[in-house]
Design a protein around this motif. Structure first.
Motif, PDB file in Angstrom:
ATOM      1  N   GLU A  68       1.854   7.683  -4.836  1.00 13.01           N
ATOM      2  CA  GLU A  68       2.515   6.357  -5.016  1.00 13.01           C
ATOM      3  C   GLU A  68       2.117   5.551  -4.043  1.00 13.01           C
ATOM      4  OE1 GLU A  68       7.166   4.674  -6.220  1.00 13.01           O
ATOM      5  OE2 GLU A  68       6.896   6.730  -5.265  1.00 13.01           O
ATOM      6  N   VAL A  69       1.898   4.422  -4.634  1.00 11.45           N
ATOM      7  CA  VAL A  69       1.184   3.019  -3.997  1.00 11.45           C
ATOM      8  C   VAL A  69       2.130   2.000  -3.825  1.00 11.45           C
ATOM      9  CG1 VAL A  69      -0.727   1.831  -3.530  1.00 11.45           C
ATOM     10  CG2 VAL A  69      -1.058   4.412  -4.006  1.00 11.45           C
ATOM     11  N   PHE A  70       2.145   1.306  -2.871  1.00 12.54           N
ATOM     12  CA  PHE A  70       2.757  -0.280  -2.864  1.00 12.54           C
ATOM     13  C   PHE A  70       1.506  -1.116  -2.927  1.00 12.54           C
ATOM     14  CE2 PHE A  70       6.690   1.902  -2.999  1.00 12.54           C
ATOM     15  CZ  PHE A  70       7.552   1.561  -3.732  1.00 12.54           C
ATOM     16  N   VAL A  71       1.494  -2.085  -3.426  1.00 13.12           N
ATOM     17  CA  VAL A  71       0.153  -3.254  -3.065  1.00 13.12           C
ATOM     18  C   VAL A  71       0.724  -4.392  -3.331  1.00 13.12           C
ATOM     19  CG1 VAL A  71      -1.661  -3.826  -4.300  1.00 13.12           C
ATOM     20  CG2 VAL A  71      -1.165  -1.687  -4.879  1.00 13.12           C
ATOM     21  N   THR A  72       0.432  -5.210  -2.114  1.00 18.99           N
ATOM     22  CA  THR A  72       0.884  -6.713  -2.214  1.00 18.99           C
ATOM     23  C   THR A  72      -0.392  -7.339  -2.631  1.00 18.99           C
ATOM     24  OG1 THR A  72       0.027  -6.923   0.246  1.00 18.99           O
ATOM     25  CG2 THR A  72       2.365  -6.515  -0.308  1.00 18.99           C
ATOM     26  N   VAL A  73      -0.031  -8.474  -3.372  1.00 19.89           N
ATOM     27  CA  VAL A  73      -1.074  -9.143  -4.096  1.00 19.89           C
ATOM     28  C   VAL A  73      -1.095 -10.596  -3.746  1.00 19.89           C
ATOM     29  CG1 VAL A  73      -1.944  -9.624  -6.559  1.00 19.89           C
ATOM     30  CG2 VAL A  73      -1.200  -7.467  -6.197  1.00 19.89           C
ATOM     31  N   GLU A  74      -2.095 -11.145  -3.587  1.00 25.58           N
ATOM     32  CA  GLU A  74      -2.318 -12.690  -3.415  1.00 25.58           C
ATOM     33  C   GLU A  74      -3.252 -13.156  -4.533  1.00 25.58           C
ATOM     34  OE1 GLU A  74      -4.035 -16.137  -0.353  1.00 25.58           O
ATOM     35  OE2 GLU A  74      -3.272 -14.177   0.472  1.00 25.58           O
ATOM     36  N   ALA A 129     -12.282  -6.517 -11.487  1.00 23.17           N
ATOM     37  CA  ALA A 129     -13.410  -7.202 -12.390  1.00 23.17           C
ATOM     38  C   ALA A 129     -13.072  -7.924 -13.738  1.00 23.17           C
ATOM     39  CB  ALA A 129     -14.103  -5.873 -12.784  1.00 23.17           C
ATOM     40  N   GLY A 130     -11.677  -7.754 -13.918  1.00 18.45           N
ATOM     41  CA  GLY A 130     -10.957  -8.425 -14.914  1.00 18.45           C
ATOM     42  C   GLY A 130     -10.611  -9.937 -14.665  1.00 18.45           C
ATOM     43  N   LYS A 131     -10.444 -10.582 -15.503  1.00 22.85           N
ATOM     44  CA  LYS A 131      -9.836 -12.182 -15.406  1.00 22.85           C
ATOM     45  C   LYS A 131      -8.394 -12.266 -14.735  1.00 22.85           C
ATOM     46  CE  LYS A 131     -13.284 -14.140 -18.250  1.00 22.85           C
ATOM     47  NZ  LYS A 131     -14.250 -14.576 -17.302  1.00 22.85           N
ATOM     48  N   THR A 132      -8.283 -11.467 -13.626  1.00 21.60           N
ATOM     49  CA  THR A 132      -6.476 -11.439 -13.356  1.00 21.60           C
ATOM     50  C   THR A 132      -6.202 -12.559 -12.230  1.00 21.60           C
ATOM     51  OG1 THR A 132      -7.139  -9.732 -11.481  1.00 21.60           O
ATOM     52  CG2 THR A 132      -6.520  -9.052 -13.841  1.00 21.60           C
ATOM     53  N   GLY A 133      -7.194 -13.174 -11.632  1.00 22.84           N
ATOM     54  CA  GLY A 133      -6.745 -14.088 -10.691  1.00 22.84           C
ATOM     55  C   GLY A 133      -6.475 -13.415  -9.456  1.00 22.84           C
ATOM     56  N   LEU A 134      -6.889 -12.123  -9.160  1.00 24.54           N
ATOM     57  CA  LEU A 134      -6.618 -11.523  -7.980  1.00 24.54           C
ATOM     58  C   LEU A 134      -7.533 -11.855  -6.908  1.00 24.54           C
ATOM     59  CD1 LEU A 134      -4.865  -8.253  -7.574  1.00 24.54           C
ATOM     60  CD2 LEU A 134      -7.145  -8.031  -6.534  1.00 24.54           C
ATOM     61  N   ALA A 135      -7.044 -12.365  -5.824  1.00 22.94           N
ATOM     62  CA  ALA A 135      -7.699 -12.778  -4.629  1.00 22.94           C
ATOM     63  C   ALA A 135      -7.900 -11.543  -3.544  1.00 22.94           C
ATOM     64  CB  ALA A 135      -7.496 -14.102  -4.120  1.00 22.94           C
ATOM     65  N   ARG A 136      -6.798 -11.431  -3.112  1.00 27.16           N
ATOM     66  CA  ARG A 136      -6.610 -10.200  -2.097  1.00 27.16           C
ATOM     67  C   ARG A 136      -5.311  -9.143  -2.449  1.00 27.16           C
ATOM     68  NH1 ARG A 136      -7.609 -14.276   0.074  1.00 27.16           N
ATOM     69  NH2 ARG A 136      -7.486 -15.467   1.949  1.00 27.16           N
ATOM     70  N   TYR A 137      -5.615  -7.994  -2.042  1.00 21.84           N
ATOM     71  CA  TYR A 137      -4.593  -7.010  -2.086  1.00 21.84           C
ATOM     72  C   TYR A 137      -4.487  -6.131  -0.893  1.00 21.84           C
ATOM     73  CZ  TYR A 137      -8.315  -3.537  -3.356  1.00 21.84           C
ATOM     74  OH  TYR A 137      -9.214  -2.934  -3.105  1.00 21.84           O
ATOM     75  N   TYR A 138      -3.374  -5.563  -0.470  1.00 21.35           N
ATOM     76  CA  TYR A 138      -3.363  -4.755   0.562  1.00 21.35           C
ATOM     77  C   TYR A 138      -2.514  -3.492   0.136  1.00 21.35           C
ATOM     78  CZ  TYR A 138      -4.475  -8.696   3.217  1.00 21.35           C
ATOM     79  OH  TYR A 138      -5.052  -9.849   3.878  1.00 21.35           O
ATOM     80  N   THR A 139      -2.812  -2.410   0.085  1.00 25.99           N
ATOM     81  CA  THR A 139      -2.512  -1.002  -0.377  1.00 25.99           C
ATOM     82  C   THR A 139      -1.778  -0.247   0.952  1.00 25.99           C
ATOM     83  OG1 THR A 139      -4.706  -0.727  -1.548  1.00 25.99           O
ATOM     84  CG2 THR A 139      -3.166   1.100  -1.166  1.00 25.99           C
ATOM     85  N   TYR A 140      -0.490   0.304   0.128  1.00 30.99           N
ATOM     86  CA  TYR A 140       0.393   0.939   1.231  1.00 30.99           C
ATOM     87  C   TYR A 140       0.857   2.224   0.445  1.00 30.99           C
ATOM     88  CZ  TYR A 140       0.498  -3.491   3.608  1.00 30.99           C
ATOM     89  OH  TYR A 140       0.651  -4.690   3.704  1.00 30.99           O
ATOM     90  N   VAL A 141       0.154   3.392   1.172  1.00 29.06           N
ATOM     91  CA  VAL A 141       0.259   4.714   0.318  1.00 29.06           C
ATOM     92  C   VAL A 141       1.599   5.345   0.843  1.00 29.06           C
ATOM     93  CG1 VAL A 141      -0.595   7.146  -0.006  1.00 29.06           C
ATOM     94  CG2 VAL A 141      -2.156   5.054  -0.054  1.00 29.06           C
ATOM     95  N   VAL A 142       2.557   5.806   0.088  1.00 25.66           N
ATOM     96  CA  VAL A 142       3.679   6.365   0.371  1.00 25.66           C
ATOM     97  C   VAL A 142       3.422   7.751   0.516  1.00 25.66           C
ATOM     98  CG1 VAL A 142       6.075   7.233  -0.485  1.00 25.66           C
ATOM     99  CG2 VAL A 142       5.076   4.993  -1.452  1.00 25.66           C
ATOM    100  N   THR A 143       3.930   7.998   2.020  1.00 30.20           N
ATOM    101  CA  THR A 143       3.454   9.406   2.482  1.00 30.20           C
ATOM    102  C   THR A 143       4.850  10.439   2.172  1.00 30.20           C
ATOM    103  OG1 THR A 143       4.425   8.554   4.486  1.00 30.20           O
ATOM    104  CG2 THR A 143       1.952   8.598   4.311  1.00 30.20           C
ATOM    105  N   LYS A 144       6.062   9.653   2.165  1.00 29.05           N
ATOM    106  CA  LYS A 144       7.124  10.695   1.634  1.00 29.05           C
ATOM    107  C   LYS A 144       8.310   9.452   1.097  1.00 29.05           C
ATOM    108  CE  LYS A 144       9.667  11.282   5.983  1.00 29.05           C
ATOM    109  NZ  LYS A 144      10.376  12.088   7.043  1.00 29.05           N
ATOM    110  N   PRO A 145       8.959  10.044   0.339  1.00 33.25           N
ATOM    111  CA  PRO A 145      10.074   9.217  -0.166  1.00 33.25           C
ATOM    112  C   PRO A 145      11.420   9.481   0.778  1.00 33.25           C
ATOM    113  CG  PRO A 145       9.848  11.115  -1.642  1.00 33.25           C
ATOM    114  CD  PRO A 145       8.733  11.311  -0.656  1.00 33.25           C
ATOM    115  N   VAL A 146      11.895   8.271   1.280  1.00 35.90           N
ATOM    116  CA  VAL A 146      13.034   8.671   2.269  1.00 35.90           C
ATOM    117  C   VAL A 146      14.381   8.268   1.520  1.00 35.90           C
ATOM    118  CG1 VAL A 146      13.927   7.621   4.255  1.00 35.90           C
ATOM    119  CG2 VAL A 146      11.761   7.822   4.175  1.00 35.90           C
ATOM    120  N   LYS A 147      14.432   7.018   0.801  1.00 35.12           N
ATOM    121  CA  LYS A 147      15.521   6.826  -0.167  1.00 35.12           C
ATOM    122  C   LYS A 147      15.261   6.265  -1.448  1.00 35.12           C
ATOM    123  CE  LYS A 147      20.095   4.614   0.071  1.00 35.12           C
ATOM    124  NZ  LYS A 147      20.995   3.592   1.091  1.00 35.12           N
TER     125      LYS A 147
END
Length: 170
Positions: A68-74, A129-147
């Motif tokens: 599971e990954v959280f990604v912030t997008v600009e 590669a697609g026309k999504t307008g994505l300029a930057r992204y930052y990836t945060y991998v979930v190491t364990k669920p807490v709540k």
């Protein structure tokens, strides 16, 4: 117009948010109603969109390997069409299980569940590669669920200021 909720409505919602498979008879018993008035309340809550669905919570670790990954997008630009285009693209990928538009320095937070880091990277490569307008992204991998999926704080949300007066939450 917002539907006015009483204490019984809140008890019904709290019980269902915790145990969505309760029988109507058991739910009626828990909220001290007979089945017919309970059924009428459920239909009213559904009609007004307060109850939007019923789901099973699935333990993915029991089903298949995954990350599971959280990604912030600009986005590259902030035109209305760019946001609409990005949101249409998000809807096309089942691995993107949630997406929130946010204020501040970034535009979106994505919640992605996929088989492994390689499949995550393939998804990101497709988005870039697609026309999504994505300029930057930052990836945060979930190491364990807490709540996760805690019971909704319905009573607290309906009080004037639950944080400054925690004793009133009881």
């Amino acid at each position: 117009m917002t539907l006015k909720l009483d204490d019984r409505d809140l008890k019904i919602l709290a019980a269902l948010s915790k145990e969505g498979r309760l029988s109507k008879a058991e739910l009626a018993k828990r909220v001290n109603l007979s089945p017919t008035p309970l059924w009428e309340r459920l239909k009213r809550l559904e009609k007004h969109g307060i109850i939007s669905g019923y789901r099973a919570e699935i333990s993915l670790k029991q089903v298949a390997p995954h990350i599971e990954v959280f990604v912030t997008v600009e986005l590259e630009d902030h035109r209305s069409e760019s946001f609409q285009q990005f949101e249409r693209m998000v809807d096309q990928h089942d691995e993107i299980v949630a997406c929130w538009a946010i204020g501040g320095g970034l535009d979106y937070i994505l919640n992605i569940i996929t088989r492994d880091i390689d499949s995550y990277q393939r998804l990101i490569d497709t988005l870039l590669a697609g026309k999504t307008g994505l300029a930057r992204y930052y990836t945060y991998v979930v190491t364990k669920p807490v709540k996760s999926r805690a019971q909704l704080p319905l009573h607290s949300l309906l009080q004037d200021d639950p944080v400054s007066n925690p004793a009133s939450n009881r």
